[in-house]
Every structure is written in C-alpha cells, then in structure tokens.
Design a protein around this motif. Structure first.
Motif, PDB file in Angstrom:
ATOM      1  N   MET B  52     -15.143 -21.253  -7.237  1.00 10.93           N
ATOM      2  CA  MET B  52     -14.118 -21.202  -6.194  1.00 10.93           C
ATOM      3  C   MET B  52     -14.140 -22.449  -5.311  1.00 10.93           C
ATOM      4  O   MET B  52     -13.252 -22.645  -4.484  1.00 10.93           O
ATOM      5  CB  MET B  52     -14.378 -19.951  -5.346  1.00 10.93           C
ATOM      6  CG  MET B  52     -13.209 -19.526  -4.497  1.00 10.93           C
ATOM      7  SD  MET B  52     -11.771 -19.111  -5.511  1.00 10.93           S
ATOM      8  CE  MET B  52     -10.456 -19.414  -4.341  1.00 10.93           C
ATOM      9  N   LEU B  54     -16.404 -23.037  -3.072  1.00  5.81           N
ATOM     10  CA  LEU B  54     -17.064 -22.762  -1.799  1.00  5.81           C
ATOM     11  C   LEU B  54     -18.428 -23.425  -1.754  1.00  5.81           C
ATOM     12  O   LEU B  54     -19.010 -23.611  -0.692  1.00  5.81           O
ATOM     13  CB  LEU B  54     -17.224 -21.248  -1.604  1.00  5.81           C
ATOM     14  CG  LEU B  54     -15.894 -20.514  -1.425  1.00  5.81           C
ATOM     15  CD1 LEU B  54     -16.075 -19.024  -1.540  1.00  5.81           C
ATOM     16  CD2 LEU B  54     -15.294 -20.867  -0.068  1.00  5.81           C
ATOM     17  N   PRO B  74     -11.409 -25.171  -1.695  1.00  7.32           N
ATOM     18  CA  PRO B  74     -11.071 -23.781  -2.033  1.00  7.32           C
ATOM     19  C   PRO B  74      -9.585 -23.459  -1.866  1.00  7.32           C
ATOM     20  O   PRO B  74      -9.038 -22.713  -2.678  1.00  7.32           O
ATOM     21  CB  PRO B  74     -11.911 -22.973  -1.040  1.00  7.32           C
ATOM     22  CG  PRO B  74     -13.055 -23.850  -0.698  1.00  7.32           C
ATOM     23  CD  PRO B  74     -12.548 -25.253  -0.779  1.00  7.32           C
ATOM     24  N   PHE B  75      -8.942 -24.013  -0.809  1.00  8.12           N
ATOM     25  CA  PHE B  75      -7.546 -23.601  -0.612  1.00  8.12           C
ATOM     26  C   PHE B  75      -6.652 -24.080  -1.743  1.00  8.12           C
ATOM     27  O   PHE B  75      -5.697 -23.419  -2.118  1.00  8.12           O
ATOM     28  CB  PHE B  75      -7.025 -24.042   0.774  1.00  8.12           C
ATOM     29  CG  PHE B  75      -6.549 -25.458   0.872  1.00  8.12           C
ATOM     30  CD1 PHE B  75      -7.424 -26.465   1.224  1.00  8.12           C
ATOM     31  CD2 PHE B  75      -5.219 -25.763   0.639  1.00  8.12           C
ATOM     32  CE1 PHE B  75      -6.979 -27.775   1.329  1.00  8.12           C
ATOM     33  CE2 PHE B  75      -4.768 -27.068   0.751  1.00  8.12           C
ATOM     34  CZ  PHE B  75      -5.648 -28.082   1.087  1.00  8.12           C
ATOM     35  N   ARG B  76      -6.990 -25.238  -2.351  1.00 12.15           N
ATOM     36  CA  ARG B  76      -6.195 -25.722  -3.492  1.00 12.15           C
ATOM     37  C   ARG B  76      -6.374 -24.791  -4.686  1.00 12.15           C
ATOM     38  O   ARG B  76      -5.438 -24.479  -5.397  1.00 12.15           O
ATOM     39  CB  ARG B  76      -6.639 -27.128  -3.881  1.00 12.15           C
ATOM     40  CG  ARG B  76      -6.350 -28.162  -2.851  1.00 12.15           C
ATOM     41  CD  ARG B  76      -5.263 -29.136  -3.340  1.00 12.15           C
ATOM     42  NE  ARG B  76      -4.835 -29.979  -2.243  1.00 12.15           N
ATOM     43  CZ  ARG B  76      -3.655 -29.857  -1.632  1.00 12.15           C
ATOM     44  NH1 ARG B  76      -2.772 -28.960  -2.032  1.00 12.15           N
ATOM     45  NH2 ARG B  76      -3.338 -30.645  -0.623  1.00 12.15           N
ATOM     46  N   ALA B  78      -7.255 -21.647  -4.611  1.00  7.62           N
ATOM     47  CA  ALA B  78      -6.586 -20.374  -4.344  1.00  7.62           C
ATOM     48  C   ALA B  78      -5.088 -20.510  -4.593  1.00  7.62           C
ATOM     49  O   ALA B  78      -4.449 -19.611  -5.143  1.00  7.62           O
ATOM     50  CB  ALA B  78      -6.859 -19.934  -2.908  1.00  7.62           C
ATOM     51  N   ARG B  79      -4.514 -21.661  -4.195  1.00  9.35           N
ATOM     52  CA  ARG B  79      -3.067 -21.822  -4.357  1.00  9.35           C
ATOM     53  C   ARG B  79      -2.657 -21.925  -5.811  1.00  9.35           C
ATOM     54  O   ARG B  79      -1.509 -21.644  -6.161  1.00  9.35           O
ATOM     55  CB  ARG B  79      -2.606 -23.079  -3.613  1.00  9.35           C
ATOM     56  CG  ARG B  79      -2.569 -22.863  -2.125  1.00  9.35           C
ATOM     57  CD  ARG B  79      -2.121 -24.079  -1.392  1.00  9.35           C
ATOM     58  NE  ARG B  79      -2.087 -23.809   0.044  1.00  9.35           N
ATOM     59  CZ  ARG B  79      -1.590 -24.651   0.940  1.00  9.35           C
ATOM     60  NH1 ARG B  79      -1.066 -25.791   0.543  1.00  9.35           N
ATOM     61  NH2 ARG B  79      -1.596 -24.332   2.215  1.00  9.35           N
ATOM     62  N   TYR B  84     -10.281 -14.744  -4.775  1.00  6.98           N
ATOM     63  CA  TYR B  84     -11.732 -14.566  -4.610  1.00  6.98           C
ATOM     64  C   TYR B  84     -11.986 -13.420  -3.650  1.00  6.98           C
ATOM     65  O   TYR B  84     -11.430 -13.379  -2.546  1.00  6.98           O
ATOM     66  CB  TYR B  84     -12.339 -15.863  -4.069  1.00  6.98           C
ATOM     67  CG  TYR B  84     -13.800 -15.772  -3.667  1.00  6.98           C
ATOM     68  CD1 TYR B  84     -14.797 -15.669  -4.632  1.00  6.98           C
ATOM     69  CD2 TYR B  84     -14.170 -15.790  -2.325  1.00  6.98           C
ATOM     70  CE1 TYR B  84     -16.129 -15.593  -4.268  1.00  6.98           C
ATOM     71  CE2 TYR B  84     -15.500 -15.716  -1.954  1.00  6.98           C
ATOM     72  CZ  TYR B  84     -16.480 -15.616  -2.935  1.00  6.98           C
ATOM     73  OH  TYR B  84     -17.792 -15.544  -2.564  1.00  6.98           O
ATOM     74  N   PRO B  86     -15.100 -11.808  -1.751  1.00  6.39           N
ATOM     75  CA  PRO B  86     -16.523 -12.064  -1.523  1.00  6.39           C
ATOM     76  C   PRO B  86     -17.347 -10.786  -1.479  1.00  6.39           C
ATOM     77  O   PRO B  86     -16.829  -9.708  -1.205  1.00  6.39           O
ATOM     78  CB  PRO B  86     -16.527 -12.756  -0.164  1.00  6.39           C
ATOM     79  CG  PRO B  86     -15.317 -12.258   0.513  1.00  6.39           C
ATOM     80  CD  PRO B  86     -14.301 -11.999  -0.541  1.00  6.39           C
ATOM     81  N   VAL B 103      -2.872 -12.826   6.409  1.00 10.32           N
ATOM     82  CA  VAL B 103      -3.643 -14.052   6.179  1.00 10.32           C
ATOM     83  C   VAL B 103      -3.668 -14.388   4.690  1.00 10.32           C
ATOM     84  O   VAL B 103      -3.605 -15.547   4.299  1.00 10.32           O
ATOM     85  CB  VAL B 103      -5.084 -13.907   6.724  1.00 10.32           C
ATOM     86  CG1 VAL B 103      -5.897 -15.158   6.406  1.00 10.32           C
ATOM     87  CG2 VAL B 103      -5.072 -13.664   8.222  1.00 10.32           C
ATOM     88  N   GLY B 104      -3.711 -13.341   3.837  1.00 14.80           N
ATOM     89  CA  GLY B 104      -3.792 -13.596   2.402  1.00 14.80           C
ATOM     90  C   GLY B 104      -2.458 -13.919   1.747  1.00 14.80           C
ATOM     91  O   GLY B 104      -2.415 -14.351   0.594  1.00 14.80           O
ATOM     92  N   ARG B 106       0.696 -15.393   0.118  1.00 17.36           N
ATOM     93  CA  ARG B 106       1.153 -16.673  -0.424  1.00 17.36           C
ATOM     94  C   ARG B 106       2.505 -16.430  -1.077  1.00 17.36           C
ATOM     95  O   ARG B 106       2.851 -15.288  -1.386  1.00 17.36           O
ATOM     96  CB  ARG B 106       0.182 -17.221  -1.492  1.00 17.36           C
ATOM     97  CG  ARG B 106      -1.256 -17.448  -1.064  1.00 17.36           C
ATOM     98  CD  ARG B 106      -1.457 -18.463   0.037  1.00 17.36           C
ATOM     99  NE  ARG B 106      -0.679 -19.668  -0.097  1.00 17.36           N
ATOM    100  CZ  ARG B 106      -0.471 -20.522   0.912  1.00 17.36           C
ATOM    101  NH1 ARG B 106      -0.988 -20.280   2.098  1.00 17.36           N
ATOM    102  NH2 ARG B 106       0.241 -21.595   0.716  1.00 17.36           N
ATOM    103  N   THR B 151      -6.749 -10.232  -1.048  1.00 20.18           N
ATOM    104  CA  THR B 151      -6.713 -11.265  -2.084  1.00 20.18           C
ATOM    105  C   THR B 151      -5.461 -11.107  -2.952  1.00 20.18           C
ATOM    106  O   THR B 151      -4.848 -12.093  -3.356  1.00 20.18           O
ATOM    107  CB  THR B 151      -7.985 -11.185  -2.938  1.00 20.18           C
ATOM    108  OG1 THR B 151      -9.105 -11.426  -2.097  1.00 20.18           O
ATOM    109  CG2 THR B 151      -7.969 -12.204  -4.048  1.00 20.18           C
TER     110      THR B 151
END
Lengths: 617, 237
Positions: B52, B54, B74-76, B78-79, B84, B86, B103-104, B106, B151
């Motif tokens: 990921m 991290l 990580p944000f790239r 995730a996009r 992920y 945790p 927040v999650g 997209r 997620t």
C-alpha cells in the motif's frame, strides 16, 4: 462598584477575547492537521496588520464606505493566506517528519526573516491605521460610552467560530481536516492527497491570523513588535484550550479576556501573572488543556536523537581540550580588551548552552524558554547590587539561587507535560517572566533595564573578572558534565528514551525531570549573574525569546548528540555573531535563514561532524 | 487461470535497521479471495503495508492493474483502485459514521455501480441505525464493519484486508465472513492476512503461507487445509 462600569469592562474583555480567538483558531487548526506549532503564526498576524494599513487607506480613498473597509480587511487576510501557502510549499513540506524541536526552530527562523523583511518594506516607524467608517462613534450603554468598533469585534469571534463549525462539519474539506487531525496517514491511504489538504489548511490558518491582524488596525498601530507579543498570548490560549481544539481556543480566549479585563482593576501592572495562574491551574487539572486530548503517539518523532552513551575523552581530545583551555586562560596575557570581553561572553554562553543541552540532549526536555532562568539570574544579581546595595559576591550567589528557584517553580508544571506541549509551556513561562521585567518599570527599569551593575573593586579589572568567570563557568560545566556521567544522568537518558519503560522499572520520572530542570536553572542563573556583571547592566532582552533561540541555535550548531558540543557551539555561534552582525543590516534575516539551513541540511551540528570524523578514523 | 490484478515480486521491507520482508512474491487474481496466512510477526501486516506504500519498499516490484505502484505515495495507490483496511481499524473517532464514509468517498469507476452510503447501509444494517453517531461510541465489531464500508466508498477494484477476524466476537466474525464474500460477489478481489484458519477457509479460494518474511507455501485453500505438515510447520502456535 458601579454595575454599568463592570459591564463595560466585561465587554472590552470580550472584544479582546474575540480578536485573540480569531488568531488562535488558525494556529490550533494548523497544529491539528500538520502537528507543527507554527511560530510564524504571529508573523502572519503582524503581516495582516501591515498589509491592511497599506491596502485599506488606499481603498478608502475611492470611497469612505464601511464595505470597502471590510473588503480591504478580507483582501489583507487573503494575501496573508497566500503567504501561508508559500511557507507550506517552501518549508513546512520538508519538515513534517523532523523532530518537533527542529520544526519550532525552523518556523522561528521564518519569524526572524519576516521581521527584517517588514522593517525593510514598511520602515521602523509604527503605522497607525484608519478607523472603520460607520463604526467610529461610541455607543451609550447604561450611561457609559463604549466604542462601536469594539462591539463589532465582540460579534466577530462567535461569527468566526460559527463559520468554522460549518466549514468543519458541512464541507468535505472540513471533514477531511478533522479526519486528518486524528490520523493523517489513514486519510492518505483512503486516497486523499495530504499535500493539498496541508496547503489548504495553511491557507486557512494564515488567513485567520491575517484577519486577526487586519481587524486590529483601528485599535493599534502596525508595529514590528506585534509578532512575538501576540504569539505568546496565542500559545497560552491554545495550551489552555487544548491544542487542536477550536472550541477550546474560544473558551480559553473568553476566559483570558475576562481575566485581563478585571485583573487590570486589581493588579494593574501584572495581569500576566493572573493569566499564568489560570494556565497553571488548568494544566494541573487537565494537562492537555480544557478540550484537548493526549497526542496520538503514532509516527511521532518527538525528539532528535540525543546523547547516547556518553564516553570519556580520547587521548587526542584530551590534548585538544587542554590546548583550548590553556590558550583561553592565557588570552588576557596577549589579547586586547575587546578579545577578553568576547572570551568572557563565550564562557558565559558556553555555561548557559551546556545547561540547556543537559536538558535537551541528555534529558529529552526541550525547553524553549531557557533564557528565563539566565535572565532571572541576571536580574537577581543586578537588582541586589543596584537596589539592594549588596556587593558582588552575595549577588553572584543569589543568581543561581534565583535561576534554580524559578526553574523549580515553573518546572513543577513543565515536567507534567511532554513534547510540544512542554516546549510551549516553557516558552509561555519565559514570556511571562519577560513581561514582568518589561512592565514592572519602577522595580526593574522596564525596557531600559538597570545600569551600574559593576563587580567589586578587586574584580573590576577586565582581566580579573575574566578569570573569575572562567573559574565559575568551567567549574559549573565540569560539575554538570559529572552529573551527566553519574547514575542520575543515565536515569534521565532512560526516561528520555522510553518514559513508560523507565516508569516500569521504578524510576520516578517526573521527580527526576523536575530536579534536572531545577539544576539546569541553577546553572543558567549563574551564567546570567556572571553576564550581568560583565555587561554592567541588565535589560529584558536577556530573557526574551531571541535569547532562548540563540541558546538553542548554539546547542544545535554544536550538536545535541554530544556532551561537549554545546561549548563548541556557543563559541562558534558567538564568534560568528560578533564578526558578522556589525557588517550587515540584515543580521536577523541571515540568522533566520541559517537556522532553517541548519535544520534542513546539517541537523547533527559540529559535534556530530566531529563524531562522524572520529568514527571513520 | 485468471489474470493477476495485483502482482508482487521479490518485495523487501523493514523498520529501521530491522529487515522484515526478504523478497515476498505473490499474486492476487481478478475476482478471487486470497489469504496470506502466518503466525504473529511472520510479516503479514508488513507485506500489506509495503504494498500500500505505507511502508516504503526497499526492493522488489509491486504491480497493480498493469501499473507499477512500487514506492508511490499511498493516496496515489488508493486512487488507482486498491483499497486498504488496517488491522487496528483506525476509525476517525471524532467523526460520525456518515462522516467516516465521506472521508473514503472517491469518484465512481467506469462500468461499476458506485458505492453510496445508502448501498452500504443495506449491506451493513447495523451502521444504518447509527449513521449520526460518533465513531468513538461504537463497539469494536461495529467499528470493523465501518472500516470496510469506509474503504468500499473508494470504489476499489481490489482490497487489502489486514487481520479481519482479529479480536472479534464469534458472531461478528461470521458477519465479517459474509462481508468478504459480498465483496467477492461484487467483483472485488480481496487479499486478506489471517491467522485464523477457519475464517480463511470460509472465505478464501487460495492461500499463501508466510514465515520469517518469505512465502513458504502456495496452494488452494482446500490443499492447505488438507496439508497437516504445512499447518504444523507454519501455522499452529
């Protein structure tokens, strides 16, 4: 007392609370997301005022309407917001992961640079701002006149609180900020670009500081001292309210505003002492402030690596040290009076810096206000000689006592906290000591200080006094060094490296730290006393923030990983300052830039370089 | 054999001077659930964190959906569509359930229904009842459901699920297994790390076994269940 008078007094307290809150909310928001305490927040406030006294009169030329006044205020805040963005992109971005001592120092570097920039752009003379059109009159409240603009300010605080609440709870940006305040790494793992979020937060934080400054212009002139005076108040507000909590900042600002408004009736000269008492009470009951919570520990590099296992000197080093001490002691035999004066000062600062590194490098206690104990020692000695009529000898004994006494008093609260909270509390205490020396004019001489602090007849020659300082300073340094090597020093290092583990093996961490803090105060107080007699005077700069930062720069330059680095750093720093300061009008700018450079590229200092060299051979 | 959506080759990672992963190689195929099994400290969570981003990988390659993602922030990652979840849940405790989902969130991906809070509340009915509640006031099991839902709001193609059954009551573990199977039914590939063989057997198609930072076994879940030798050597405590 007349009830209408009390009402008006309370209203004026609310007006200052409002301004204080607007500024503090920005600092606490930025801290919540970036975990950086931005010293330059006070500079943003000052820049807000300076930009406003430039922009607003220009707009009022077009038309004297209240709308243009407030448009000017908002434009000024936005300009400052953009400066915040620039600071994030150029500096903060590179230091999110470095220890917080370095972060504080780097942002203080920005403070120094902005001070010189402001003097260059706007000149040294205070600039009064225009009054707000439409709000220039007084309002009659139960027979008392109260300025309309103050009434307006009272509304601004709650309005900003409300708008911030909406922003934080009703917009995606706000929800992300609140999420990042708890766990920024996880926010990144969910696909949020933290860099943008941080830049946005800095815009918001700097905007609020700029707004606070711009709104002040009808009340106070823009001046180059605004930055450090406000930052202390704002630190106190955020510490009392709880770092990262906007609502806490509001409560704390209201409390402090009222305390100052009414305290001024009881103790007109020392309202700051009341603020100090409030802060002390709050921190004893709630160490993280009214609405704050313990720092989420995850991924936090609290401290730069300190002194590991102190080792004795090798043969080469012992010889080097011998040569250094011998040539220092021989200096009066061939040096001129100026060289002797510089050498005396180097010895004084070496002791002060060594006592600070005893706390920082060995104990992991990052004091940002060490000059307080230095300065209080100087004041104790100086006042006893000039006002008390005592000779030098007992006055010099009083200096370490005063330093130690105040270190014990302040340290009692300081050691209850750790990390950034501790650093801010030491700074706040130092500023309170500074303010008392500055404001209590009859006793301390205020800004001018007191002159005529001369040594006894036998020590009045520069040479003799030099040897007196050398004996005291070198003796004290050796004694402190001995403490570092003793079990007490090892215990402090254990507590620095892991407080819970030290706790678990039965070490009373708090008491050890308190003793260490007191001891460092004693040494700093002695240095201050010696300094007072070498200068022949005392003044408040001896306990100001710039002096504390000088000490930090010395130990950083010398390398906080090494025992003796502080001494080398003090000598190098003082020599550099002595050579370069007279050559340039931009000493502060250069110093600020150097501190930032030191943090970014040379964090282990001279001592670290020597250690690396030694390890290689 | 279906193509691999996630391809990990020779991945190395560690913390400070401590090396933890010594070249982990594994693949997650499109639409499957794969379990990464191993004891405490074997390197399961470290593997997921290094994938990921991290934890910066110190060697090896990670490809996701044909893109090299080794060392990306990580944000790239995730996009690009890798979710992920945790182990420690890491719920934003100050935020409400609804805000945690926000927040999650997209943008939706082409050719797939976007996850919305309403759709997720249908899958996790418990969450629907407490959408306005602060996450700090939820039970551990409810928080675990919320991390998965959070997620999913990112509309991932694949999800890394770190120790989903850890520390949960048996009835919650069952719900968790249902959630994993639901993800699979939605076409999401899942790589989960797990110590609990029963849980893995209930949801996974294939298994990898990791020990001391290296993959020691690879096979179908049935084969692993049948292989007493491997279980003895790498899984039983």
């Amino acid at each position: 007392m007349d009830p209408s008078f009390l009402l008006v007094q309370s209203l004026s307290g609310l007006a200052s609370a409002s301004s204080l809150f607007v500024i503090a909310s920005g600092l606490t928001l930025v801290f919540g997301v970036t975990r950086i305490v931005n010293f330059a927040h006070g500079s943003f406030y000052m820049l807000g005022a300076y930009v406003a006294v430039t922009v607003v009169p220009w707009l009022l030329e077009i038309d004297r309407s209240p709308w243009l006044f407030f448009a000017g205020v908002l434009i000024s805040a936005a300009v400052v917001g953009l400066l915040g963005v620039a600071m994030e992109l150029l500096l903060l971005r590179r230091i999110y992961k470095v220890p917080e001592l370095f972060q504080l120092l780097a942002t203080f570097g920005v403070v120094l640079m902005v001070q010189d920039a402001v003097l260059k752009i706007w000149g040294p003379v205070d600039i009064p701002g225009p009054r707000a059109p439409g709000l220039r009159h007084g309002v009659e409240i139960f027979g008392q006149r109260f300025p309309a603009y103050e009434l307006f300010l009272i509304v601004v605080g709650p309005a900003v609180l409300g708008l911030l609440w909406l922003l934080m709870h009703r917009t995606r940006f706000g929800v992300l900020i609140r999420a990042a305040t708890r766990d920024r790494e996880m926010v990144g793992a969910l696909g949020v670009n933290q860099a943008l979020l941080f830049t946005g937060t800095l815009f918001l934080g700097a905007f609020l500081a700029g707004l606070g400054g711009a709104l002040q212009i009808p009340r106070v002139s823009a001046s180059a001292q605004m930055d450090l005076s406000i930052i202390t108040e704002v630190f106190v507000v955020t510490v009392i309210g709880g770092m990262g909590s906007v609502t806490g900042a509001f409560l704390a600002a209201v409390l402090i505003g009222q305390l100052q408004a009414f305290g001024v009736l009881v103790f007109p000269k020392i309202t700051l002492v009341l603020v100090f008492l409030l802060m002390a009470v709050v921190l004893v009951i709630k160490p993280w402030g009214l609405l704050g919570r313990p720092e989420p520990a995850a991924g936090r590099a609290a401290l730069p690596e300190g002194i590991l296992s102190p080792r004795g000197f090798g043969g080469a080093e012992r010889a080097l040290l011998g040569v250094a001490v011998a040539s220092l002691l021989a200096l009066p035999l061939f040096g001129d009076a100026y060289a002797v004066k510089v050498a005396t000062e180097v010895l004084v600062f070496a002791l002060a810096a060594f006592s600070l590194n005893f706390l920082v490098g060995n104990g992991g206690i990052v004091s940002f206000g060490h000059a307080a104990y230095f300065g209080l020692g100087a004041y104790a000695a100086g006042l006893l000689v000039t006002k008390g009529g005592l000779p030098m000898e007992p006055a010099l004994l009083a200096a370490p006592l005063a330093g130690g006494l105040f270190a014990a008093l302040f340290g009692f609260f300081v050691v209850r906290l750790s990390g950034i909270y501790l650093a801010m509390l030491t700074l706040a205490f130092a500023q309170i000591a500074y303010a008392v020396c500055f404001q209590w004019v009859e006793f301390t001489g205020g800004d001018n200080g007191v002159v005529g602090v001369w040594p006894s007849a036998w020590a009045s020659s520069r040479h003799v006094y030099f040897y007196l300082v050398a004996a005291c300073a070198l003796g004290a340094i050796l004694a402190l060094r001995h403490v570092i090597y003793a079990p007490f020093g090892a215990t402090l290092r254990a507590a620095r490296d892991s407080e819970p583990r030290a706790d678990a093996i039965g070490i009373d961490v708090r008491t050890h730290r308190w003793l260490a803090f007191t001891l460092a105060g004693v040494a700093a107080g002695l240095a201050g006393g010696l300094y007072a007699f070498s200068k022949g005077s005392i003044d408040p700069t001896m306990l100001g923030i710039p002096m504390s930062v000088d000490f930090l720069a010395m130990i950083l330059l010398g390398g906080i990983q090494t025992v003796m680095g502080a001494v080398v750093g003090a000598a190098a720093f003082h020599a550099i300052k002595d050579v370069f300061m007279p050559l340039t009008d931009y000493w502060r700018f250069l110093l600020g830039a150097s501190i930032i450079a030191l943090v970014l590229i040379f964090p282990r200092g001279l001592g670290g370089a020597w250690g690396a060299l030694r390890a290689r051979t | 054999m279906a193509e691999a959506v996630l391809d990990v080759a020779g991945l190395k990672a560690g913390y400070g001077p401590a090396e933890v992963l010594f070249g982990v190689t594994l693949a997650l195929r499109r639409g499957e659930v794969a379990a990464l099994m191993g004891r405490n400290g074997a390197g399961k969570s470290t593997t997921l964190k290094a994938i990921m981003g991290l934890l910066p990988p110190r060697g090896g390659k990670v490809r996701f959906a044909g893109t090299d993602i080794t060392g990306l922030p990580p944000f790239r990652i995730a996009r690009l569509g890798l979710g992920y979840v945790p182990e420690e849940r890491r719920i934003f405790t100050d935020l409400t359930v609804f805000e945690n989902l926000e927040v999650g969130r997209r943008p939706p991906r082409a050719g797939r229904d976007a996850w919305t809070p309403e759709r997720l509340f249908a899958v996790f009915p418990n969450l629907a009842e407490m959408r306005g509640r602060r996450a700090a006031a939820m039970s551990g099991g409810e928080q675990q459901m919320l991390t998965i839902a959070r997620t999913l709001m990112g509309n991932p193609d694949a999800v890394l699920l770190d120790e989903p059954s850890e520390g949960l009551a048996p009835v919650i573990v069952e719900q968790m297994a249902e959630a994993v199977l639901r993800m699979k039914a939605e076409g999401i590939s899942v790589l989960l790390s797990e110590q609990n063989l029963d849980f893995a057997a209930a949801v996974a198609d294939r298994a990898y076994v990791i020990e001391r930072g290296e993959i020691r076994y690879e096979g179908t879940m049935e084969a692993l269940e049948a292989d007493e030798h491997v279980r003895e050597a790498y899984l039983t405590v």
